[in-house]
Scaffold this active site. Structure first.
Site, PDB file in Angstrom:
ATOM      1  CE  LYS A  23      -2.093  -1.183   3.972  1.00  0.00           C
ATOM      2  NZ  LYS A  23      -1.233  -2.505   4.051  1.00  0.00           N
ATOM      3  NE  ARG A  98      -4.557  -1.416   9.295  1.00  0.00           N
ATOM      4  CZ  ARG A  98      -3.910  -0.851   9.390  1.00  0.00           C
ATOM      5  NH1 ARG A  98      -3.776   0.518   8.322  1.00  0.00           N
ATOM      6  NH2 ARG A  98      -2.379  -1.097   8.763  1.00  0.00           N
ATOM      7  NE  ARG A 137       7.940  -1.801   6.137  1.00  0.00           N
ATOM      8  CZ  ARG A 137       6.752  -2.049   6.176  1.00  0.00           C
ATOM      9  NH1 ARG A 137       5.721  -1.238   5.228  1.00  0.00           N
ATOM     10  NH2 ARG A 137       5.567  -2.581   7.058  1.00  0.00           N
ATOM     11  NE  ARG A 171       6.375   0.249  10.561  1.00  0.00           N
ATOM     12  CZ  ARG A 171       4.824   0.249   9.448  1.00  0.00           C
ATOM     13  NH1 ARG A 171       5.038   0.213   8.382  1.00  0.00           N
ATOM     14  NH2 ARG A 171       4.026  -0.493  10.051  1.00  0.00           N
ATOM     15  NE  ARG A 182       2.158  -4.751  11.549  1.00  0.00           N
ATOM     16  CZ  ARG A 182       3.178  -4.267  10.777  1.00  0.00           C
ATOM     17  NH1 ARG A 182       4.338  -4.691  11.166  1.00  0.00           N
ATOM     18  NH2 ARG A 182       3.087  -3.480   9.290  1.00  0.00           N
TER      19      ARG A 182
HETATM   20  P1  AP5 Z   1       4.785  -2.035   1.910  1.00  0.00           P
HETATM   21  O1  AP5 Z   1       4.561  -1.012   0.414  1.00  0.00           O
HETATM   22  O2  AP5 Z   1       5.912  -0.974   2.872  1.00  0.00           O
HETATM   23  O3  AP5 Z   1       3.532  -2.757   2.363  1.00  0.00           O
HETATM   24  P2  AP5 Z   1       2.407  -1.782   2.920  1.00  0.00           P
HETATM   25  O4  AP5 Z   1       1.181  -2.911   2.462  1.00  0.00           O
HETATM   26  O5  AP5 Z   1       2.044  -0.382   3.181  1.00  0.00           O
HETATM   27  O6  AP5 Z   1       3.080  -2.381   4.344  1.00  0.00           O
HETATM   28  P3  AP5 Z   1       2.741  -1.631   6.129  1.00  0.00           P
HETATM   29  O7  AP5 Z   1       3.387  -2.969   6.591  1.00  0.00           O
HETATM   30  O8  AP5 Z   1       3.162  -0.221   5.611  1.00  0.00           O
HETATM   31  O9  AP5 Z   1       0.983  -1.541   6.766  1.00  0.00           O
HETATM   32  P4  AP5 Z   1       0.511  -1.557   7.581  1.00  0.00           P
HETATM   33  O10 AP5 Z   1      -0.940  -1.838   6.948  1.00  0.00           O
HETATM   34  O11 AP5 Z   1       0.873  -3.356   8.516  1.00  0.00           O
HETATM   35  O12 AP5 Z   1       0.826  -0.459   8.252  1.00  0.00           O
HETATM   36  P5  AP5 Z   1       0.534   0.596   8.618  1.00  0.00           P
HETATM   37  O13 AP5 Z   1       2.119   1.939   8.272  1.00  0.00           O
HETATM   38  O14 AP5 Z   1      -0.604   0.874   7.705  1.00  0.00           O
HETATM   39  O15 AP5 Z   1       6.302  -2.784   0.935  1.00  0.00           O
HETATM   40  C1  AP5 Z   1       6.559  -3.680   2.319  1.00  0.00           C
HETATM   41  C2  AP5 Z   1       7.561  -3.819   1.891  1.00  0.00           C
HETATM   42  O16 AP5 Z   1       7.419  -5.133   0.335  1.00  0.00           O
HETATM   43  C3  AP5 Z   1       8.581  -2.773   0.883  1.00  0.00           C
HETATM   44  O17 AP5 Z   1       9.508  -3.075   1.512  1.00  0.00           O
HETATM   45  C4  AP5 Z   1       8.838  -2.903  -0.235  1.00  0.00           C
HETATM   46  O18 AP5 Z   1      10.190  -2.325  -0.696  1.00  0.00           O
HETATM   47  C5  AP5 Z   1       8.287  -4.416  -0.486  1.00  0.00           C
HETATM   48  N1  AP5 Z   1       7.646  -4.766  -1.639  1.00  0.00           N
HETATM   49  C6  AP5 Z   1       5.926  -4.032  -1.433  1.00  0.00           C
HETATM   50  N2  AP5 Z   1       5.516  -4.558  -3.300  1.00  0.00           N
HETATM   51  C7  AP5 Z   1       6.448  -5.347  -3.379  1.00  0.00           C
HETATM   52  C8  AP5 Z   1       6.082  -6.643  -4.403  1.00  0.00           C
HETATM   53  N3  AP5 Z   1       5.139  -5.970  -5.239  1.00  0.00           N
HETATM   54  N4  AP5 Z   1       6.948  -7.314  -4.554  1.00  0.00           N
HETATM   55  C9  AP5 Z   1       7.977  -7.638  -3.551  1.00  0.00           C
HETATM   56  N5  AP5 Z   1       8.257  -6.441  -2.731  1.00  0.00           N
HETATM   57  C10 AP5 Z   1       7.096  -5.379  -2.617  1.00  0.00           C
HETATM   58  O19 AP5 Z   1       0.171   0.476  10.062  1.00  0.00           O
HETATM   59  C11 AP5 Z   1       1.405   0.024  10.932  1.00  0.00           C
HETATM   60  C12 AP5 Z   1       0.523   0.091  12.363  1.00  0.00           C
HETATM   61  O20 AP5 Z   1      -0.686   1.766  12.977  1.00  0.00           O
HETATM   62  C13 AP5 Z   1      -1.173  -1.139  12.911  1.00  0.00           C
HETATM   63  O21 AP5 Z   1      -0.299  -2.702  12.763  1.00  0.00           O
HETATM   64  C14 AP5 Z   1      -2.249  -0.437  13.679  1.00  0.00           C
HETATM   65  O22 AP5 Z   1      -1.511  -0.518  14.785  1.00  0.00           O
HETATM   66  C15 AP5 Z   1      -2.072   1.007  13.195  1.00  0.00           C
HETATM   67  N6  AP5 Z   1      -2.961   1.005  12.098  1.00  0.00           N
HETATM   68  C16 AP5 Z   1      -2.454   2.591  11.133  1.00  0.00           C
HETATM   69  N7  AP5 Z   1      -3.730   2.363  10.521  1.00  0.00           N
HETATM   70  C17 AP5 Z   1      -4.612   2.287  11.344  1.00  0.00           C
HETATM   71  C18 AP5 Z   1      -6.319   2.912  11.305  1.00  0.00           C
HETATM   72  N8  AP5 Z   1      -6.892   2.968  10.433  1.00  0.00           N
HETATM   73  N9  AP5 Z   1      -7.163   2.213  12.778  1.00  0.00           N
HETATM   74  C19 AP5 Z   1      -5.528   1.719  13.823  1.00  0.00           C
HETATM   75  N10 AP5 Z   1      -5.098   0.848  13.834  1.00  0.00           N
HETATM   76  C20 AP5 Z   1      -3.976   1.583  12.752  1.00  0.00           C
END
Ligand code: AP5
Length: 228
Positions: A23, A98, A137, A171, A182
């Site tokens: 994402k 979410r 990552r 992270r 997660r």
């Molecule tokens: P990346 O693009 O970083 O993936 P992502 O989907 O953004 O993954 P996240 O781990 O950031 O998502 P998340 O939803 O767990 O975290 P968030 O910060 O939102 O890609 C991952 C890796 O793979 C990278 O190294 C990239 O280079 C590589 N990659 C990408 N595409 C690829 C491909 N096609 N092939 C190979 N490699 C690839 O949330 C963190 C925490 O915040 C949550 O756990 C929760 O506690 C809280 N939180 C955030 N939003 C909310 C909400 N709305 N409600 C409640 N809690 C929330």
């Protein structure tokens, strides 16, 4: 199609998918290609934690455990950010909503502004492979560009391709145990949004097990139908 946009209203795209689906990677590309603003609730919450605000202190332990931060905290942060002037260009919501409660609150916020969701793009992936993606990552602390040890290494080790800084960061919640929590939170609380947006006629699916550039092409084609 449902989700069609009138030219007077800014585009609103959602990127939906489990941790590691890409994402953030794709949102940053959409931001550059279409001039939209990436709104990542994960980034906003990490900034609140770093700033030591009340919201950040309440969110810290939940994030470290891999759970979801409470809807009231997330909605307050998101509402403030959406009100900023730059969002008039249109937004890509990354990691929000979410929960069904967040999705309903978002619908209300947008309706108040005469806006609507134009597309909810689901990044479809194999969960098992997400642990590998997340474990490799790292991100540039200076400009936020994301990298991966295997799939997207910087051209010069430890140096950001985009801004040249040597400030890579991993992270705290990117460890295998937290990633499993997660993923569980995603399936229990976020996956119901697939039906929610299907019912609204705005869900679009993309195979996100392809290479990053191929996914960018597929999402770009979808985004063009909305932003054009
Ligand atoms: P990346 O693009 O970083 O993936 P992502 O989907 O953004 O993954 P996240 O781990 O950031 O998502 P998340 O939803 O767990 O975290 P968030 O910060 O939102 O890609 C991952 C890796 O793979 C990278 O190294 C990239 O280079 C590589 N990659 C990408 N595409 C690829 C491909 N096609 N092939 C190979 N490699 C690839 O949330 C963190 C925490 O915040 C949550 O756990 C929760 O506690 C809280 N939180 C955030 N939003 C909310 C909400 N709305 N409600 C409640 N809690 C929330």
């Amino acid at each position: 199609m449902d989700g069609a946009r009138t030219p007077q209203t800014p585009p609103v795209l959602i990127l939906l998918g489990p941790p590691g689906a890409g994402k953030g990677t794709q949102a940053r590309m959409l931001e550059k290609e279409f001039g939209l603003v990436q709104l990542s609730t994960g980034d906003l919450l990490r900034a609140a934690v770093a700033a030591g605000s009340d919201a950040g202190q309440a969110a810290k332990a939940v994030m470290e455990a891999g759970g979801l931060v409470s809807d009231d905290i997330v909605l307050a942060i998101l509402r403030d950010r959406l009100a900023a002037g730059d969002c008039a260009k249109g937004v890509i919501l990354d990691g929000f909503p979410r929960t069904t409660a967040q999705a309903e609150a978002l619908d209300e916020m947008l309706a108040e502004a005469g806006q609507r969701i134009n597309a909810a793009i689901l990044l479809e992936v194999d969960d098992v492979k997400m642990v590998v993606r997340i474990a490799g990552r790292f991100t540039c602390r200076a400009c936020g560009e994301g990298y991966h040890d295997t799939f997207k290494a910087p051209k010069v080790a430890d140096t950001c391709d985009c801004c040249g800084a040597q400030a890579m960061n991993r992270r705290a919640d990117d460890n295998p145990k937290t990633v499993m929590s997660r993923l569980d939170a995603y399936h229990e609380q976020t996956a119901p949004l697939i039906a929610y947006y299907t019912d609204k006629g705005v869900l679009r699916r993309v195979d996100a097990m392809q290479e990053i550039a191929a996914i960018q092409g597929a999402i770009g084609a979808l985004a063009r139908t909305v932003v054009a």
